[in-house]
Design a protein around this motif. Structure first.
Motif, PDB file in Angstrom:
ATOM      1  N   LEU A 150      48.430  20.288  42.074  1.00  0.00           N
ATOM      2  CA  LEU A 150      48.052  19.535  43.073  1.00  0.00           C
ATOM      3  C   LEU A 150      49.004  18.984  44.325  1.00  0.00           C
ATOM      4  CD1 LEU A 150      46.067  16.086  44.083  1.00  0.00           C
ATOM      5  CD2 LEU A 150      47.736  14.959  42.295  1.00  0.00           C
ATOM      6  N   SER A 169      48.461  20.812  52.738  1.00  0.00           N
ATOM      7  CA  SER A 169      47.731  19.821  53.949  1.00  0.00           C
ATOM      8  C   SER A 169      49.059  19.314  54.686  1.00  0.00           C
ATOM      9  CB  SER A 169      46.696  19.072  53.238  1.00  0.00           C
ATOM     10  OG  SER A 169      47.572  17.953  52.437  1.00  0.00           O
ATOM     11  N   VAL A 172      44.307  29.506  59.880  1.00  0.00           N
ATOM     12  CA  VAL A 172      42.886  28.633  59.878  1.00  0.00           C
ATOM     13  C   VAL A 172      41.564  29.386  61.085  1.00  0.00           C
ATOM     14  CG1 VAL A 172      41.934  26.669  60.764  1.00  0.00           C
ATOM     15  CG2 VAL A 172      44.331  26.765  59.770  1.00  0.00           C
ATOM     16  N   SER A 195      42.652  12.020  42.670  1.00  0.00           N
ATOM     17  CA  SER A 195      43.873  12.742  44.000  1.00  0.00           C
ATOM     18  C   SER A 195      43.596  14.123  44.282  1.00  0.00           C
ATOM     19  CB  SER A 195      44.959  12.676  43.250  1.00  0.00           C
ATOM     20  OG  SER A 195      45.292  11.567  42.882  1.00  0.00           O
ATOM     21  N   PHE A 196      42.391  14.062  43.422  1.00  0.00           N
ATOM     22  CA  PHE A 196      42.228  16.010  43.687  1.00  0.00           C
ATOM     23  C   PHE A 196      41.278  16.459  45.428  1.00  0.00           C
ATOM     24  CE2 PHE A 196      44.784  18.004  40.358  1.00  0.00           C
ATOM     25  CZ  PHE A 196      44.878  18.763  40.046  1.00  0.00           C
ATOM     26  N   ALA A 244      43.450  15.217  48.250  1.00  0.00           N
ATOM     27  CA  ALA A 244      44.139  16.406  48.937  1.00  0.00           C
ATOM     28  C   ALA A 244      43.381  18.053  49.479  1.00  0.00           C
ATOM     29  CB  ALA A 244      44.821  16.729  47.766  1.00  0.00           C
ATOM     30  N   LYS A 245      42.317  17.632  48.765  1.00  0.00           N
ATOM     31  CA  LYS A 245      40.833  18.845  48.928  1.00  0.00           C
ATOM     32  C   LYS A 245      40.138  18.741  50.491  1.00  0.00           C
ATOM     33  CE  LYS A 245      40.140  21.760  45.123  1.00  0.00           C
ATOM     34  NZ  LYS A 245      39.633  22.890  45.304  1.00  0.00           N
ATOM     35  N   ARG A 293      41.889  16.053  52.290  1.00  0.00           N
ATOM     36  CA  ARG A 293      42.812  16.456  53.693  1.00  0.00           C
ATOM     37  C   ARG A 293      42.836  17.632  54.372  1.00  0.00           C
ATOM     38  NH1 ARG A 293      46.714  11.558  51.291  1.00  0.00           N
ATOM     39  NH2 ARG A 293      45.385  10.208  51.476  1.00  0.00           N
ATOM     40  N   ILE A 294      42.527  18.783  53.100  1.00  0.00           N
ATOM     41  CA  ILE A 294      43.299  20.014  53.917  1.00  0.00           C
ATOM     42  C   ILE A 294      41.938  20.677  54.664  1.00  0.00           C
ATOM     43  CG2 ILE A 294      42.839  22.606  53.040  1.00  0.00           C
ATOM     44  CD1 ILE A 294      44.600  21.903  50.438  1.00  0.00           C
ATOM     45  N   GLU A 323      42.070  18.681  58.362  1.00  0.00           N
ATOM     46  CA  GLU A 323      43.724  19.562  58.586  1.00  0.00           C
ATOM     47  C   GLU A 323      43.326  20.860  59.755  1.00  0.00           C
ATOM     48  OE1 GLU A 323      46.002  18.343  60.170  1.00  0.00           O
ATOM     49  OE2 GLU A 323      46.256  16.138  58.713  1.00  0.00           O
ATOM     50  N   HIS A 324      42.282  21.462  58.834  1.00  0.00           N
ATOM     51  CA  HIS A 324      41.500  22.910  59.431  1.00  0.00           C
ATOM     52  C   HIS A 324      40.784  22.236  60.306  1.00  0.00           C
ATOM     53  CE1 HIS A 324      42.162  25.672  56.532  1.00  0.00           C
ATOM     54  NE2 HIS A 324      42.957  24.698  56.260  1.00  0.00           N
ATOM     55  N   ILE A 353      42.730  21.511  63.688  1.00  0.00           N
ATOM     56  CA  ILE A 353      43.239  22.946  63.793  1.00  0.00           C
ATOM     57  C   ILE A 353      42.218  23.700  65.142  1.00  0.00           C
ATOM     58  CG2 ILE A 353      44.429  25.093  63.272  1.00  0.00           C
ATOM     59  CD1 ILE A 353      45.868  23.040  61.204  1.00  0.00           C
ATOM     60  N   LYS A 374      41.497  22.279  67.827  1.00  0.00           N
ATOM     61  CA  LYS A 374      42.198  22.673  69.451  1.00  0.00           C
ATOM     62  C   LYS A 374      42.738  24.190  69.394  1.00  0.00           C
ATOM     63  CE  LYS A 374      47.379  22.786  68.718  1.00  0.00           C
ATOM     64  NZ  LYS A 374      47.095  23.743  67.997  1.00  0.00           N
ATOM     65  N   ASN A 375      42.337  24.879  68.520  1.00  0.00           N
ATOM     66  CA  ASN A 375      41.923  26.253  69.245  1.00  0.00           C
ATOM     67  C   ASN A 375      40.999  26.512  69.926  1.00  0.00           C
ATOM     68  OD1 ASN A 375      43.965  26.343  67.293  1.00  0.00           O
ATOM     69  ND2 ASN A 375      43.040  27.851  65.766  1.00  0.00           N
TER      70      ASN A 375
END
Lengths: 243, 58
Positions: free
Chosen positions: A220, A227, A243, B36-37, B40-41, B43-44, B47-48, B51, B54-55
């Motif tokens: 976790l 992130s 990415v 929670s997992f 977290a997944k 959020r990744i 973010e991807h 990005i 942005k690219n």
């Protein structure tokens, strides 16, 4: 020389690459060991002579509170690395570990409270162990709130690290609270250095649960830090390339 | 050591009257960890997405 070594192996890029490779191992090992430990503990371990079956909460409660303290200790080491050597990855790891610490401390407090109902006749008591663990939970929330309250993230990292170092005094207090004060909470049943007072038929599933939860929380932590690193390093070339 | 303490499913659920405490703790604990997992997944992924946008714009 030490500084050069630390900076070489603590770049966010190296960390993301390494942890991406390690993640499958930790998640598979963690979940498998949790299933084994909890199945053994819940269905096959014998009933406790005094507490009956309510003691089976131990297989979630004890691993949770162990990692509530260990995560804070890890954050304190990272805080020192950030303050002394200005390692930015260390600050990222504190920020990523704090919500996990808060979550697992909450589970520890919650499971302890529920366990208290059939065994102590109360879900809450302001004794030293329980109160110091509640302070730990508040510390985690305080660290997250402090960091979120600054728009200058470098300044937030520094102040968060200072707060983490100050708060580490609570960890030995939690550990020793049952020895230094007369508490409703029982003394430690398992010990790393000495002999454990718990029967092997209950101890083995407990140890497997501890290791399983440890691996699960590491996986976790890997996701959470990934992130956060992406959000902090989004303007870096290596992030765009990955990415 | 590996003989089940319980004789049937009802005994497992009841746990000698302590089932409500034991099972609620595990149910809520596992749910919190699983959520929670998922967060977290998610959020990744977010973010991807940011990005990549942005690219694409630069």
């Amino acid at each position: 020389m030490i500084t050069a070594f630390i900076h070489k192996f603590s770049s966010p890029k190296s960390f993301v690459i390494l942890t991406e490779k390690l993640y499958p191992f930790f998640i598979i090992a963690g979940v498998s060991m949790l299933i084994l430990g909890w199945t053994w503990g819940l269905l096959f371990a014998p009933q406790d002579a005094v507490q009956g079956n309510s003691y089976r909460i131990i297989f979630l409660h004890v691993p949770s509170v162990i990692f509530a303290e260990l995560i804070y200790f890890f954050m304190a080491v990272c805080a020192l690395m950030h303050l002394v050597w200005r390692v930015k990855l260390a600050a990222y790891l504190i920020k990523s570990a704090a919500p996990i610490g808060a979550m697992i401390t909450f589970i520890g407090l919650f499971s302890g409270s529920i366990w208290g109902i059939p065994t102590w006749g109360t879900w809450w008591q302001w004794d030293a162990r329980i109160t110091s663990t509640l302070i730990l939970f508040i510390m985690y929330l305080g660290i997250l709130t402090l960091h979120a309250s600054f728009s200058n993230l470098e300044k937030a990292d520094r102040l968060m690290s200072i707060l983490v170092v100050i708060g580490v005094v609570n960890i030995p207090l939690i550990k020793k609270s049952v020895d230094w004060w007369s508490t409703l909470h029982q003394p430690a049943s398992i010990s790393v250095s000495g002999s454990s007072s718990i029967d092997p038929s209950m101890l083995y599933p407990l140890l497997i649960s501890v290791i399983g939860l440890g691996f699960t929380l590491i996986s976790l932590g890997i996701l959470s830090s990934r992130s956060y690193i992406l959000s902090r390093e989004k303007n870096k070339k290596w992030v765009s390339e990955r990415v | 050591m590996f003989n089940s303490t319980f004789n049937n499913f009802n005994e497992i659920l009841d746990m000698g009257g302590h089932g409500i405490y034991v099972w609620s703790v595990y149910l809520i604990g596992i749910s919190i960890i699983a959520i929670s997992f998922l967060i977290a997944k998610k959020r990744i992924k977010e973010e991807h997405k940011k990005i990549k946008l942005k690219n694409a714009s630069s």
